[in-house]
Design an enzyme around this catalytic site. Structure first.
Site, short mmCIF file in Angstrom:
data_model
loop_
_atom_site.label_atom_id
_atom_site.label_comp_id
_atom_site.label_asym_id
_atom_site.label_seq_id
_atom_site.Cartn_x
_atom_site.Cartn_y
_atom_site.Cartn_z
N LYS A 117 62.42 -17.04 -26.24
CA LYS A 117 61.43 -15.98 -26.05
C LYS A 117 60.10 -16.49 -25.50
O LYS A 117 59.44 -15.80 -24.72
CB LYS A 117 61.20 -15.22 -27.36
N GLY A 165 64.35 -9.45 -32.01
CA GLY A 165 64.76 -8.55 -33.08
C GLY A 165 63.96 -8.72 -34.35
O GLY A 165 64.36 -8.26 -35.40
N GLU A 201 50.85 -14.45 -30.34
CA GLU A 201 50.36 -13.40 -29.46
C GLU A 201 49.31 -12.59 -30.21
O GLU A 201 49.36 -12.51 -31.44
CB GLU A 201 51.50 -12.44 -29.04
N LYS A 202 48.42 -11.95 -29.46
CA LYS A 202 47.56 -10.98 -30.09
C LYS A 202 48.45 -9.83 -30.56
O LYS A 202 49.39 -9.46 -29.88
CB LYS A 202 46.52 -10.48 -29.08
N HIS A 209 57.90 1.27 -28.30
CA HIS A 209 58.90 0.40 -27.68
C HIS A 209 59.49 1.18 -26.50
O HIS A 209 60.18 2.17 -26.70
CB HIS A 209 59.99 0.06 -28.72
N LYS A 238 67.28 0.16 -34.28
CA LYS A 238 66.96 1.43 -33.65
C LYS A 238 67.79 2.55 -34.27
O LYS A 238 68.96 2.34 -34.59
CB LYS A 238 67.25 1.35 -32.14
N ARG A 293 72.29 -7.88 -21.68
CA ARG A 293 73.56 -7.23 -21.99
C ARG A 293 73.41 -5.74 -21.77
O ARG A 293 72.31 -5.24 -21.53
CB ARG A 293 73.89 -7.46 -23.47
N VAL A 296 73.36 -0.56 -26.82
CA VAL A 296 73.92 0.58 -27.55
C VAL A 296 73.44 1.89 -26.92
O VAL A 296 74.22 2.83 -26.75
CB VAL A 296 73.48 0.53 -29.04
C1 MV4 Z 1 54.97 -7.37 -31.03
C2 MV4 Z 1 54.36 -6.32 -31.74
C3 MV4 Z 1 52.99 -6.22 -31.67
N1 MV4 Z 1 52.26 -7.10 -30.95
N2 MV4 Z 1 54.22 -8.22 -30.30
C4 MV4 Z 1 59.38 -6.65 -32.71
C5 MV4 Z 1 60.61 -7.40 -32.43
C6 MV4 Z 1 60.36 -8.23 -31.24
N3 MV4 Z 1 61.14 -7.72 -30.16
C7 MV4 Z 1 58.91 -8.12 -30.97
N4 MV4 Z 1 58.38 -7.10 -31.84
C8 MV4 Z 1 57.06 -6.77 -31.84
N5 MV4 Z 1 56.28 -7.57 -31.06
C9 MV4 Z 1 52.89 -8.08 -30.29
N6 MV4 Z 1 52.15 -8.97 -29.59
C10 MV4 Z 1 55.15 -5.48 -32.50
C11 MV4 Z 1 56.51 -5.72 -32.57
C12 MV4 Z 1 57.23 -4.79 -33.42
C13 MV4 Z 1 58.06 -3.81 -32.90
C14 MV4 Z 1 58.29 -3.71 -31.55
C15 MV4 Z 1 59.13 -2.74 -31.05
C16 MV4 Z 1 59.74 -1.85 -31.91
C17 MV4 Z 1 59.53 -1.94 -33.27
C18 MV4 Z 1 58.71 -2.92 -33.77
C19 MV4 Z 1 58.51 -3.00 -35.14
C20 MV4 Z 1 57.69 -3.96 -35.63
C21 MV4 Z 1 57.06 -4.86 -34.77
#
Ligand code: MV4
Length: 451
Positions: A117, A165, A201-202, A209, A238, A293, A296
């Protein structure tokens, strides 16, 4: 030339979905199955089926040599991995190629590059795709973490580079917690992935999403099939996805599509993929991860574009041009929503409820699509994920889809096990969701009474 025969290295609804696409293209299908799945519908549906081991996935669906042998022994020219299991395993993609079998997906290098990542983030930043302010590469010491957090400002998010995830992720709101959270994230990542690399990250507050579906072929076509909004999640699972996103303007949709295609070109990606973005409250979007990929939730994109994504995957893997390139750029046609019907009890913390389905009566009628491998009498195994069915509803606009969703969920009868059907029905009565305002904290903040 299109394949004569493919093997599907998966089970359940996605195995059936892939075999249905293959059949429409005149391609013969080989199923692989564990002893646990011997009596399931996808195994009967396939032209041929090969048992590859016992119930535990580590002894069946994840055993690369058994799956390669099954393809060799049946004369399958290509393997579709579905989602989960080996779908994002670079070693598997390489094993296919080494055995003269086409992997229906991107090449192993792309899977590897996006699987890490932190390096995926670097790649995207370098090619001009917006990323959240963050560390360049991994952070090896607490001091380095502190210096970075002081520079970009709190709150920050510590992420595992082998993660995705949500595993190995830690928020830090107070500088006093940085050291302990940094150490905890590293330890958790090391235990979960055997790789304790982390980056910072900040923290983006209350993000949505939003992910862009892309297709790329060997003939220079790179297209976006618009976006999906997957903000309704619980613990990174999800539960509801929709397309188009109620949060995007046409202008933002265009910008995200351009960014996604830029990303795909930068890594010379082929086949279907998804670029996940975070969308903040002021409409800025940032690259989060790329999924190499089919996902779903791909049906909602199919419904608003009219593209059969699985068939396009087969065409692309067979070296043909995608059939939908001349229709790009796509503008969403109507609206679609997917509800994941899981064998889980929403009234008891979504605990898994495997068991026998005594009655299964899916809804039908205008704008309703049900993707499922179960029948009345089917058993939901405790060994695999708990998804029983996907209900996809579509219509001319979001209002029609909300009403259709309520109607279809009310018609849907599943008896014998607890499912997420009643949860979805309640979401469709929630004002925030109906107003298109749900962000990633939706379930905690709006459905709290039910958890
Ligand atoms: C983040 C974020 C806020 N700020 N990155 C969740 C899983 C992974 N794919 C990255 N994720 C997140 N990254 C920054 N800089 C918040 C999440 C996050 C989240 C993202 C999408 C859907 C649901 C989530 C639930 C919690 C945290």
């Amino acid at each position: 030339m299109m394949f004569d025969k493919i093997l599907v290295a998966n089970r359940g609804e996605v195995a059936l979905r892939v075999m249905r696409a293959a059949r429409e293209l005149g391609v013969k299908t080989v199923a692989v199955y564990s002893t646990e799945d011997a009596d399931t519908y996808p195994v009967r549906y396939a032209d041929e089926a090969v048992c590859i081991g016992p119930a535990q996935a580590t002894k069946s669906y994840l055993v690369i040599p058994s799956i390669i042998a099954a393809a060799k022994n049946t004369g399958a020219q290509a393997i579709h991995p579905g989602y989960g299991f080996l779908a994002e395993n670079a070693e598997f993609a390489r094993a296919c190629v080494d055995n003269d079998i086409v992997f229906i997906g991107p090449d192993a290098e792309c899977i590897e590059r996006m699987g890490d990542k932190s390096s995926a983030r670097e790649t995207m930043k370098a090619c001009g795709v917006p990323t959240v302010p963050g560390s360049d590469g991994c952070i090896d010491t607490v001091e380095e973490a502190r210096a970075f957090a002081d520079r970009v400002g709190y709150p920050v998010l510590i992420k595992a580079t082998a993660g995705g995830g949500g595993k190995g992720m830690r928020e830090v709101h107070d500088p006093a917690d940085l050291e302990s959270q940094y150490k905890a994230a590293r330890a958790e990542a090391g235990a979960a992935f055997g790789n304790d690399g982390v980056y910072l990250e900040k923290l983006v507050l209350r993000p949505r999403h939003v992910e862009v579906q892309v297709l790329a072929d060997n003939h220079g076509n790179h297209i976006s099939l618009c976006e999906r909004d997957c903000s309704v999640q619980r613990r990174h699972q999800k539960l509801i996805e929709e397309a188009p996103s109620p949060a995007l303007t046409d202008e933002l949709r265009r910008a995200m599509g351009v960014a996604a295609i830029k990303a795909v070109r930068a890594v010379d990606y082929r086949n279907a993929g998804t670029i996940e973005f975070l969308l903040d409250e002021s409409g800025h979007f940032y690259f989060m991860e790329m999924n190499t990929r089919v996902q779903v939730e791909h049906p909602v994109s199919e419904q608003i574009t009219g593209v059969d994504i699985i068939k396009e995957q087969l065409r692309i893997a067979a070296g043909e041009p995608m059939s939908c390139a001349s229709r790009a750029p796509f503008t969403p046609f109507g609206h679609a929503m997917e509800f994941r019907i899981n064998a889980e009890d929403p009234d008891h913390g979504f605990r898994p409820c495997p068991g026998t389905i005594t009655r299964f009566e899916p809804p039908s009628g205008p704008g309703v699509r049900v993707e499922s491998y179960v029948r009345s009498g089917s058993r939901i195994s405790p060994y695999y994920d708990s998804m029983v069915a996907k209900l996809i509803v579509y219509g001319q606009d979001r209002e029609e889809v909300l009403a259709r969703g309520r109607r279809a969920l009310d018609e849907f009868v599943i008896e014998g096990i607890a499912t997420t059907l009643p949860f979805h029905r309640r979401v469709l009565d929630n004002q925030v969701f109906c107003d298109g305002q749900a962000c990633t904290d939706f379930i905690e903040t709006q459905m709290g009474d039910l958890l």
